[in-house]
Design an enzyme around this catalytic site. Structure first.
Site, PDB file in Angstrom:
ATOM      1  N   ASN A 235      13.694  -3.572  -2.509  1.00 45.18           N
ATOM      2  CA  ASN A 235      12.860  -3.806  -1.320  1.00 45.18           C
ATOM      3  C   ASN A 235      13.617  -3.556  -0.007  1.00 45.18           C
ATOM      4  O   ASN A 235      13.002  -3.367   1.042  1.00 45.18           O
ATOM      5  CB  ASN A 235      12.278  -5.228  -1.305  1.00 45.18           C
ATOM      6  CG  ASN A 235      11.205  -5.479  -2.345  1.00 45.18           C
ATOM      7  OD1 ASN A 235      11.016  -6.589  -2.821  1.00 45.18           O
ATOM      8  ND2 ASN A 235      10.468  -4.432  -2.717  1.00 45.18           N
TER       9      ASN A 235
ATOM     10  N   ASP B 115       3.282 -10.048  -6.783  1.00 43.62           N
ATOM     11  CA  ASP B 115       3.017  -8.696  -6.281  1.00 43.62           C
ATOM     12  C   ASP B 115       1.580  -8.571  -5.787  1.00 43.62           C
ATOM     13  O   ASP B 115       0.680  -9.262  -6.272  1.00 43.62           O
ATOM     14  CB  ASP B 115       3.306  -7.675  -7.408  1.00 43.62           C
ATOM     15  CG  ASP B 115       3.446  -6.260  -6.865  1.00 43.62           C
ATOM     16  OD1 ASP B 115       3.721  -6.097  -5.657  1.00 43.62           O
ATOM     17  OD2 ASP B 115       3.275  -5.321  -7.658  1.00 43.62           O
TER      18      ASP B 115
HETATM   19  C1  IPE Z   1       8.608  -6.463  -7.115  1.00 40.03           C
HETATM   20  O1  IPE Z   1       7.523  -5.960  -6.414  1.00 40.03           O
HETATM   21  C2  IPE Z   1       9.469  -7.255  -6.191  1.00 40.03           C
HETATM   22  C3  IPE Z   1       8.886  -8.496  -5.692  1.00 40.03           C
HETATM   23  C4  IPE Z   1       7.747  -9.004  -6.043  1.00 40.03           C
HETATM   24  C5  IPE Z   1       9.702  -9.206  -4.737  1.00 40.03           C
HETATM   25  P1  IPE Z   1       7.501  -4.462  -5.885  1.00 40.03           P
HETATM   26  O2  IPE Z   1       6.171  -4.257  -5.270  1.00 40.03           O
HETATM   27  O3  IPE Z   1       8.674  -4.199  -5.016  1.00 40.03           O
HETATM   28  O4  IPE Z   1       7.655  -3.650  -7.237  1.00 40.03           O
HETATM   29  P2  IPE Z   1       7.421  -2.110  -7.565  1.00 40.03           P
HETATM   30  O5  IPE Z   1       8.337  -1.332  -6.696  1.00 40.03           O
HETATM   31  O6  IPE Z   1       6.005  -1.791  -7.279  1.00 40.03           O
HETATM   32  O7  IPE Z   1       7.743  -1.984  -9.008  1.00 40.03           O
HETATM   33  C1  IPE Z   2       4.944  -8.277  -3.043  1.00 34.43           C
HETATM   34  O1  IPE Z   2       3.865  -7.602  -2.498  1.00 34.43           O
HETATM   35  C2  IPE Z   2       5.862  -8.812  -1.972  1.00 34.43           C
HETATM   36  C3  IPE Z   2       7.158  -8.132  -1.883  1.00 34.43           C
HETATM   37  C4  IPE Z   2       7.578  -7.202  -2.687  1.00 34.43           C
HETATM   38  C5  IPE Z   2       8.029  -8.545  -0.801  1.00 34.43           C
HETATM   39  P1  IPE Z   2       3.954  -6.067  -2.097  1.00 34.43           P
HETATM   40  O2  IPE Z   2       4.413  -5.979  -0.671  1.00 34.43           O
HETATM   41  O3  IPE Z   2       4.763  -5.312  -3.062  1.00 34.43           O
HETATM   42  O4  IPE Z   2       2.444  -5.636  -2.189  1.00 34.43           O
HETATM   43  P2  IPE Z   2       1.861  -4.270  -2.773  1.00 34.43           P
HETATM   44  O5  IPE Z   2       2.407  -4.100  -4.141  1.00 34.43           O
HETATM   45  O6  IPE Z   2       2.297  -3.191  -1.843  1.00 34.43           O
HETATM   46  O7  IPE Z   2       0.395  -4.486  -2.773  1.00 34.43           O
HETATM   47 MG    MG Z   3       4.332  -4.335  -4.791  1.00 30.83          MG
END
Ligand code: IPE
Ligand code: IPE
Ligand code: MG
Length: 248
Positions: A69, A21
């Protein structure tokens, strides 16, 4: 001394799961579009996979795209799918003798991606040095509900008795049935939550959270997580004295 040097090489976890993340926040911090964070994130996946192999980790399960997602802006979902398509490279797995697998609701992905994933799984299935698993269109509740459905269908057909369903049978019908539960789960990016990842499998997993955004994660951070894991006492409900007794 580095964390890597301090690791007990005989107690490397077999299965490490990672919630990668912080790509978007990393990009924002650099004044770049979110996609740039995902691009950098992919490079880090490659490095960390090689690092994990070097450390002797047998299974690396990476949360790459969650069921939730799918609800992101269409442009971001499209960019992520494009990146995924471009970066499933058999050569990387072949070079490292790593078997590639996926878990999740793969049927929801674009067909050209499904084909590439299936080809890559097929062409790497002879490798057993290590296994890299991408969780794609994955969520634990989806997986658990699916398993309940599979077992219910078997019971209705008379293939199994309803009262024979136990924890082992349930685990054996999850997407993850081919691997042990993770000993260690790492989440980068500062959030302290599991976001629907491996809920059943991490019942007794050691959890490690760090603030580092995924694009900045590296070997030393990975070793720090493993080092922290090695300092903990896994009691599985027993007392500390019982655990010490078992080790003798
Ligand atoms: C969790 O990250 C999913 C992945 C890393 C693929 P998110 O960024 O989607 O999680 P939340 O929504 O902040 O909990
Ligand atoms: C994790 O990074 C990747 C995916 C969930 C695909 P994020 O895209 O969630 O990054 P933040 O949490 O917005 O910084
Ligand atoms: Mg995230």
């Amino acid at each position: 001394m580095t964390y890597q040097e301090q690791l007990d090489k005989d107690r490397i976890p077999q299965h490490v799961a990672i919630i990668m993340d912080g790509n978007g926040r990393w990009a924002r911090q650099q004044g770049k579009p979110r996609t740039e964070g995902h691009i950098k994130g992919v490079q880090v996946v490659r490095k960390i996979m090689e690092n994990a192999v070097e450390l002797g980790i047998k299974y690396l399960t990476l949360y790459t795209f969650s069921t939730e997602n799918w609800n992101r802006p269409e442009s971001e979902v499209t960019a992520l799918m494009g990146l995924l398509f471009k970066n499933i490279e058999e050569e990387v797995f072949t070079r490292n003798q790593v078997r590639f697998r996926v878990i999740g609701d793969i049927g929801r992905l674009p067909v050209e991606i499904q084909k590439k994933l299936n080809d890559c799984m097929e062409h790497t299935k002879q490798y057993d040095r290590s296994c890299m698993v991408l969780a794609l269109s994955y969520s634990s509740r989806w997986e658990i509900a699916r398993t309940a459905r599979i077992l219910a269908e078997k019971a209705v057909k008379g293939e199994i008795a309803a009262d024979s369903i136990d924890e082992k049978m349930f685990s054996d019908n999850l997407n993850t049935s081919f691997m042990p539960d993770p000993e260690l789960l790492i989440r980068t990016g500062g959030e302290i939550r599991l976001s629907n990842y491996l809920l059943w499998q991490s019942a007794y997993t050691e959890l490690y959270f760090c603030d580092t955004f995924w694009p900045d994660f590296n070997m030393e951070e990975l070793c720090r997580a493993i080092y922290t894991y090695q300092q903990r006492e896994r009691r599985f409900g027993l007392t500390s004295d019982q655990v010490s007794e078992q080790k003798k």
